[in-house]
Design a protein around this motif. Structure first.
Motif, PDB file in Angstrom:
ATOM      1  N   THR A 128      -7.560  -4.034  57.285  1.00 49.45           N
ATOM      2  CA  THR A 128      -7.232  -5.177  58.765  1.00 49.45           C
ATOM      3  C   THR A 128      -5.636  -5.127  59.075  1.00 49.45           C
ATOM      4  N   THR A 129      -4.430  -4.193  58.120  1.00 52.34           N
ATOM      5  CA  THR A 129      -2.971  -4.256  58.195  1.00 52.34           C
ATOM      6  C   THR A 129      -3.015  -3.167  58.004  1.00 52.34           C
ATOM      7  N   CYS A 130      -1.435  -2.918  57.952  1.00 52.42           N
ATOM      8  CA  CYS A 130      -1.085  -1.374  58.132  1.00 52.42           C
ATOM      9  C   CYS A 130       0.284  -1.450  57.529  1.00 52.42           C
ATOM     10  N   VAL A 131       1.224  -0.607  56.795  1.00 52.91           N
ATOM     11  CA  VAL A 131       2.444  -0.609  56.107  1.00 52.91           C
ATOM     12  C   VAL A 131       3.301   0.619  57.300  1.00 52.91           C
ATOM     13  N   LYS A 132       4.353   0.031  57.619  1.00 47.25           N
ATOM     14  CA  LYS A 132       5.808   0.269  58.881  1.00 47.25           C
ATOM     15  C   LYS A 132       6.951   0.691  57.824  1.00 47.25           C
ATOM     16  N   VAL A 133       7.018   2.197  57.868  1.00 47.64           N
ATOM     17  CA  VAL A 133       8.161   3.068  57.629  1.00 47.64           C
ATOM     18  C   VAL A 133       9.377   2.651  58.595  1.00 47.64           C
ATOM     19  N   LEU A 134      10.604   2.121  58.833  1.00 49.72           N
ATOM     20  CA  LEU A 134      11.735   2.774  59.327  1.00 49.72           C
ATOM     21  C   LEU A 134      12.523   2.578  58.351  1.00 49.72           C
ATOM     22  N   ASP A 135      12.970   3.575  59.910  1.00 44.68           N
ATOM     23  CA  ASP A 135      13.858   4.524  59.749  1.00 44.68           C
ATOM     24  C   ASP A 135      15.267   4.740  60.751  1.00 44.68           C
ATOM     25  N   MET A 136      16.403   3.944  59.738  1.00 42.94           N
ATOM     26  CA  MET A 136      17.868   3.032  60.399  1.00 42.94           C
ATOM     27  C   MET A 136      18.397   4.825  60.525  1.00 42.94           C
ATOM     28  N   THR A 137      18.087   5.783  60.546  1.00 44.61           N
ATOM     29  CA  THR A 137      19.251   7.031  60.843  1.00 44.61           C
ATOM     30  C   THR A 137      19.490   6.842  62.100  1.00 44.61           C
ATOM     31  N   GLY A 138      21.029   6.574  62.368  1.00 46.23           N
ATOM     32  CA  GLY A 138      21.753   7.171  64.080  1.00 46.23           C
ATOM     33  C   GLY A 138      21.827   5.231  64.616  1.00 46.23           C
ATOM     34  N   LEU A 139      21.835   4.410  63.872  1.00 50.23           N
ATOM     35  CA  LEU A 139      21.533   3.084  63.945  1.00 50.23           C
ATOM     36  C   LEU A 139      22.477   3.307  64.525  1.00 50.23           C
ATOM     37  N   LYS A 140      22.834   2.809  66.026  1.00 52.69           N
ATOM     38  CA  LYS A 140      24.686   2.733  66.610  1.00 52.69           C
ATOM     39  C   LYS A 140      24.454   1.194  67.040  1.00 52.69           C
TER      40      LYS A 140
ATOM     41  N   GLU B  53      -3.876   2.945  49.344  1.00 52.82           N
ATOM     42  CA  GLU B  53      -5.795   1.784  48.825  1.00 52.82           C
ATOM     43  C   GLU B  53      -5.864   2.159  50.775  1.00 52.82           C
ATOM     44  N   GLY B  54      -5.666   3.433  51.642  1.00 47.70           N
ATOM     45  CA  GLY B  54      -6.351   3.420  52.771  1.00 47.70           C
ATOM     46  C   GLY B  54      -5.669   3.158  54.005  1.00 47.70           C
ATOM     47  N   LEU B  55      -4.274   1.520  53.703  1.00 51.98           N
ATOM     48  CA  LEU B  55      -3.858   1.536  55.230  1.00 51.98           C
ATOM     49  C   LEU B  55      -3.069   2.759  55.592  1.00 51.98           C
ATOM     50  N   PRO B  56      -2.996   2.612  56.871  1.00 50.17           N
ATOM     51  CA  PRO B  56      -2.373   3.466  57.807  1.00 50.17           C
ATOM     52  C   PRO B  56      -0.839   3.339  57.939  1.00 50.17           C
ATOM     53  N   VAL B  57      -0.824   4.474  57.738  1.00 53.34           N
ATOM     54  CA  VAL B  57       1.117   4.480  57.133  1.00 53.34           C
ATOM     55  C   VAL B  57       1.990   4.877  59.177  1.00 53.34           C
ATOM     56  N   PHE B  58       2.242   3.959  59.455  1.00 54.91           N
ATOM     57  CA  PHE B  58       3.154   3.761  60.320  1.00 54.91           C
ATOM     58  C   PHE B  58       4.829   3.746  60.715  1.00 54.91           C
TER      59      PHE B  58
END
Length: 336
Positions: free
Chosen positions: A150-162, A100-105
């Motif tokens: 005017t919005t984005c999507v965010k992918v949050l990587d939880m690898t290594g969360l301590k 849809e054209g939204l930047p992927v953060f």
């Protein structure tokens, strides 16, 4: 959009025409020509209450003027080695665009350490990425796709969360407060991947504390989330930590151009070059000086403070449980 919503937008727009000149100037940097969409964001953030949305927007503009946010893209973090250290410890980048054209953060939550520079540099870098997104990336995407993006999507990587992440809660609260009060409703969806048990435990107690509109934006995906994410973006736009099931995240990649956290990635190269060019354009006769750009941080709202305390409490419970388990295991081994 209902009649009530349209009336609210019109009323807020009329009120914004009455603000003083310095606020009008910075407001242009906020809306970038997409006035209605911007007014809607602040109205959504305040449940379509015009009075509250107006107060929030005016406070945001005053914060921008008082902290010279309009000039922050002309304030590079130098030398480059310092900026590289910030990038290596504050893992964020843009991996591509959704269909849809939204930047992927992409954000490496679990492996970000925030231990290579002062808090001020991390806050400065975060705001610069926000401003670059809003003033460069989103307008460019809107032009390319022929509609307001005017919005984005965010992918949050939880690898290594301590458990050591407790040390970061204060800084993360500062950053999230800045976003909530000054960049509201800029994220369309949060996709959370590579989830360890400690996150799952925290999520159960934090989720009910979130506002409903925020809860609806959060999707916790299985594994690295590749299959689900491929429904909204092409393979090339996947963050590097989502491209192989079980691959997890890493600060380094065999291909630095693919690792969207790296300063060598095209996104960060373009961002840093933009900031350096802006600094030379604004102050061509002055040497670029080292020093962080201090920004006043507003007090976090009560709900944000409660969430931070809840996370800290859950982490402590997890740590105490782990210690008890280790002690019991030690007794079994010694008694074997």
């Amino acid at each position: 959009m209902g009649v009530v919503s349209q009336d609210a937008i019109k009323e807020l727009e009329a009120r914004m025409k009455e603000v003083e000149e310095p606020l009008k100037i910075t407001f242009q940097n906020v809306h970038q020509g997409y006035l209605v969409e911007t007014l809607m964001r602040f109205l959504k953030a305040r449940e379509w209450n015009v009075n509250k949305a107006h107060r929030m927007l005016v406070d945001c503009l005053n914060w921008r003027v008082q902290n010279e946010i309009d000039n922050i893209l002309a304030k590079p973090i130098v030398p480059t080695d310092l900026y590289r250290a910030v990038r290596d410890s504050q893992l964020i980048g843009v991996s591509g665009y959704s269909r849809e054209g939204l930047p992927v953060f992409a954000i490496g939550v679990g492996l970000s350490t925030f231990d290579k520079a002062s808090v001020h540099y991390y806050v400065q870098s975060h705001i610069q990425i926000n401003e670059y997104r809003d003033r460069v990336i989103l307008p460019s995407a809107s032009k390319k796709y022929g509609r307001p993006i005017t919005t984005c999507v965010k992918v949050l990587d939880m690898t290594g969360l301590k458990l050591s992440a407790l040390n970061q809660i204060k800084l993360l609260t500062i950053i999230s407060t800045i976003d909530d009060l000054n960049y509201p409703e800029k994220t369309n969806t949060y996709y959370i991947v590579n989830v360890p048990y400690i996150f799952s435990a925290c999520w159960k107690v934090v989720k009910p504390l979130l506002q409903e509109r925020t809860r609806k934006k959060v999707q916790v995906l299985q594994g690295c989330g590749r299959d689900e994410l491929l429904k909204i973006m092409d393979y090339a736009s996947l963050p590097h930590f989502c491209k192989r099931e079980g691959s997890g995240s890493s600060r380094n990649s065999d291909n630095r151009n693919e690792n969207c956290f790296s300063l060598d990635h095209p996104f960060h190269q373009e961002l840093y070059n933009h900031i350096m060019q802006q600094s030379l354009t604004n102050e061509p006769d002055e040497l670029i000086k080292q020093g962080s750009f201090h920004v006043d941080v507003p007090e976090p709202p009560a709900d944000r403070t409660e969430i931070a305390k809840t996370i800290e409490s859950e982490f402590n419970k997890f740590e105490n449980g782990k210690r008890l388990s280790d002690s019991l295991n030690g007794l079994r081994i010694n008694g074997a």
